[in-house]
Scaffold this motif. Structure first.
Motif, PDB file in Angstrom:
ATOM      1  N   ALA A 229     -14.500   3.615  -3.924  1.00 17.46           N
ATOM      2  CA  ALA A 229     -13.335   4.165  -3.598  1.00 17.46           C
ATOM      3  C   ALA A 229     -13.303   5.756  -4.219  1.00 17.46           C
ATOM      4  O   ALA A 229     -12.799   6.543  -3.641  1.00 17.46           O
ATOM      5  CB  ALA A 229     -12.191   3.465  -4.130  1.00 17.46           C
TER       6      ALA A 229
ATOM      7  N   HIS B 206      -5.254   6.051   3.880  1.00 19.90           N
ATOM      8  CA  HIS B 206      -6.790   6.325   4.329  1.00 19.90           C
ATOM      9  C   HIS B 206      -7.542   5.277   4.373  1.00 19.90           C
ATOM     10  O   HIS B 206      -8.401   4.955   5.483  1.00 19.90           O
ATOM     11  CB  HIS B 206      -7.204   7.483   3.551  1.00 19.90           C
ATOM     12  N   ALA B 207      -7.508   4.300   3.319  1.00 21.41           N
ATOM     13  CA  ALA B 207      -8.555   3.254   3.279  1.00 21.41           C
ATOM     14  C   ALA B 207      -8.235   2.397   2.060  1.00 21.41           C
ATOM     15  O   ALA B 207      -7.307   2.820   1.010  1.00 21.41           O
ATOM     16  CB  ALA B 207      -9.780   3.747   2.878  1.00 21.41           C
TER      17      ALA B 207
ATOM     18  N   THR C 256      -9.343  13.005   1.693  1.00 21.12           N
ATOM     19  CA  THR C 256      -8.457  11.928   1.840  1.00 21.12           C
ATOM     20  C   THR C 256      -7.217  12.288   2.667  1.00 21.12           C
ATOM     21  O   THR C 256      -6.875  13.341   2.402  1.00 21.12           O
ATOM     22  CB  THR C 256      -8.121  11.362   0.272  1.00 21.12           C
TER      23      THR C 256
ATOM     24  N   GLU D 151       0.772  -1.090  -0.023  1.00 22.47           N
ATOM     25  CA  GLU D 151       0.042   0.081   0.057  1.00 22.47           C
ATOM     26  C   GLU D 151       0.788   1.276   0.014  1.00 22.47           C
ATOM     27  O   GLU D 151       0.374   2.225  -0.852  1.00 22.47           O
ATOM     28  CB  GLU D 151      -0.995   0.097   1.167  1.00 22.47           C
TER      29      GLU D 151
ATOM     30  N   LYS E 152      -3.792   8.492   1.022  1.00 22.99           N
ATOM     31  CA  LYS E 152      -3.880   7.682  -0.215  1.00 22.99           C
ATOM     32  C   LYS E 152      -5.117   6.724   0.188  1.00 22.99           C
ATOM     33  O   LYS E 152      -5.190   5.954   0.989  1.00 22.99           O
ATOM     34  CB  LYS E 152      -2.902   6.944  -0.547  1.00 22.99           C
ATOM     35  N   ILE E 153      -6.068   6.695  -0.632  1.00 21.83           N
ATOM     36  CA  ILE E 153      -6.873   5.579  -0.898  1.00 21.83           C
ATOM     37  C   ILE E 153      -6.446   4.608  -1.923  1.00 21.83           C
ATOM     38  O   ILE E 153      -6.156   5.088  -3.134  1.00 21.83           O
ATOM     39  CB  ILE E 153      -8.405   5.929  -1.312  1.00 21.83           C
TER      40      ILE E 153
ATOM     41  N   TYR F 267      -9.679  -0.610  -0.431  1.00 17.64           N
ATOM     42  CA  TYR F 267     -10.854  -1.057  -1.069  1.00 17.64           C
ATOM     43  C   TYR F 267     -10.557  -2.362  -1.835  1.00 17.64           C
ATOM     44  O   TYR F 267      -9.586  -2.285  -2.683  1.00 17.64           O
ATOM     45  CB  TYR F 267     -11.732  -0.082  -1.937  1.00 17.64           C
TER      46      TYR F 267
ATOM     47  N   PRO G 234     -14.335  -1.961   2.853  1.00 15.79           N
ATOM     48  CA  PRO G 234     -13.026  -1.094   2.988  1.00 15.79           C
ATOM     49  C   PRO G 234     -12.313  -1.156   4.186  1.00 15.79           C
ATOM     50  O   PRO G 234     -12.850  -1.218   5.292  1.00 15.79           O
ATOM     51  CB  PRO G 234     -13.281   0.321   2.733  1.00 15.79           C
TER      52      PRO G 234
ATOM     53  N   GLU H  13     -15.607   7.937  -2.294  1.00 15.63           N
ATOM     54  CA  GLU H  13     -14.766   8.741  -1.201  1.00 15.63           C
ATOM     55  C   GLU H  13     -13.621   9.571  -1.484  1.00 15.63           C
ATOM     56  O   GLU H  13     -13.549  10.923  -0.998  1.00 15.63           O
ATOM     57  CB  GLU H  13     -14.110   7.518  -0.211  1.00 15.63           C
ATOM     58  N   LEU H  14     -12.969   9.143  -2.728  1.00 14.62           N
ATOM     59  CA  LEU H  14     -11.618  10.235  -3.168  1.00 14.62           C
ATOM     60  C   LEU H  14     -12.400  11.536  -3.478  1.00 14.62           C
ATOM     61  O   LEU H  14     -11.644  12.668  -3.201  1.00 14.62           O
ATOM     62  CB  LEU H  14     -11.248   9.466  -4.153  1.00 14.62           C
TER      63      LEU H  14
END
Ligand code: NAP
Length: 323
Positions: free
Chosen positions: A295, A284-285, A304, A125, A307-308, A287, A320, A298-299
């Motif tokens: 995703a 941040h999350a 944020t 990630e 990063k998502i 998915y 998520p 939310e972005l």
């Protein structure tokens, strides 16, 4: 977490311009690498605001989609096949790549010459965003060349580009003032960034936070930030924006971005900083790929923290996961 070879490879596609509802996860053939290329099994592919503009057709004159269009840019994964004449990569190597409009897929063909190595100490990630927001943040910082003891403002200092630019400016020895929302005041402080609330009246708050003046300004959000920098007396050559083309034309400020700085060597340099824990990539999350629409929803809220990202190995039934 790896799920090995994927029997029915998936990819994100859209066949018309529109909101997140046009995004589909479809089955695609497994591609084969040509000479000089490798096949990467993608583990993580981040989502980026610019992809929203492309999918909505905002940039259709400049960068038209070729339907069915793929999506995503940055990625981290594992080499699973190498084409002819590829030196230096072998199946099993962990890599960070940049594959415009096709990164959100189980398999991506990538030129070996532009692929970076992922240090094993980095998680997927935190590695995946380095070729996009990492390189963009580096470009913005290098454009304004902060010197030790100077004060640099970074707008949207908790966002994908901003949180990295703020840390990189600190690593150059500058004092960094970052603009954030109220929920990110403590987060900014935890990274050694002096927080100032974004929004109306920004220039006044920055004057109070930097009574000896602002030497350089890295804008990662637009929305009047360059105007605030000009009002504070920052010279245009020491202002960089990646989100305000009109201000670039009007004031002659700089606009160094990903495409001006990308190289696999730079990605590896950033990865080394993360590996040494001198640079943090907040997640941040995460998915699962199947929830790509969620995703992007939310972005698009534009709050944020870091990063998502999409995981190609999380089960579709997983919700998520907070980073
Ligand atoms: N050309 C390139 O190479 C390139 C590459 C990457 C990105 N970009 C562009 O750079 C921009 C930033 O990308 P990103 O990925 O960093 O975005 P992002 O992660 O979505 O940015 C989110 C951040 O924006 C902040 N924000 C929300 N409203 C704001 C406001 N009114 N004023 C100031 N900040 C506000 C939020 O702060 P709070 O949550 O604290 O309120 C949040 O931390 C985008 O326009 C993107 O398209 C360009």
């Amino acid at each position: 977490m790896m799920n090995g070879d994927v029997r029915v490879p998936r990819a994100v596609r859209f066949s018309r311009y529109g909101g997140p509802e046009v995004l589909e996860v479809v089955q695609v053939p497994r591609p084969s690498p040509g000479p000089g290329q490798v096949l990467v099994k993608v583990i993580v592919a981040p989502v980026n605001p610019g992809e929203i503009g492309i999918r909505e057709g905002v940039f259709a004159d400049l960068w038209p989609a070729a339907f069915p269009e793929g999506q995503g840019n940055d990625l981290a994964g594992q080499v699973v096949e190498v084409g002819q004449d590829v030196m230096g990569f072998a199946p099993g190597d962990e890599v960070v790549g940049y594959a415009p409009r096709r990164a959100q897929a189980d398999y991506v063909v990538h030129d070996a010459a532009t692929l970076a190595r992922k240090p094993p100490v980095l998680c997927w990630e935190e590695a995946a965003p380095l070729s996009a927001v990492g390189v963009t943040a580096w470009a913005g910082v290098e454009a304004v060349l902060p010197r030790p003891g100077e004060t640099v403002v970074v707008s949207a200092a908790a966002g994908g580009v901003g949180v990295l630019a703020a840390q990189l400016a600190r690593l150059r020895g500058a004092t960094v003032v970052g603009t954030v929302g109220p929920h990110n005041l403590d987060f900014a402080r935890s990274l050694g960034i002096t927080p100032v609330l974004h929004g109306p009246g920004l220039a006044e708050r920055l004057r109070a936070a930097a009574p000896n003046g602002v030497d350089a300004f890295i804008d990662t959000f637009g929305a009047g930030n360059v105007q605030a920098a000009i009002d504070l007396g920052v010279p245009p050559r020491r202002i960089n924006t990646i989100a305000d083309g009109a201000a670039v034309r009007r004031y002659g400020v700089r606009s160094q971005a990903q495409e001006d700085a990308f190289s696999p060597e730079l990605v590896e340099r950033l990865a080394a900083l993360v590996g040494e824990r001198r640079l943090s990539v907040p997640i941040h999350a995460v998915y699962p790929l199947e929830r790509v629409r969620d995703a992007y929803v939310e972005l698009a809220r534009r709050h944020t923290r870091g990063k998502i990202v999409l995981s190609l190995v999380l089960s579709p039934d997983d919700g998520p996961q907070a980073g």
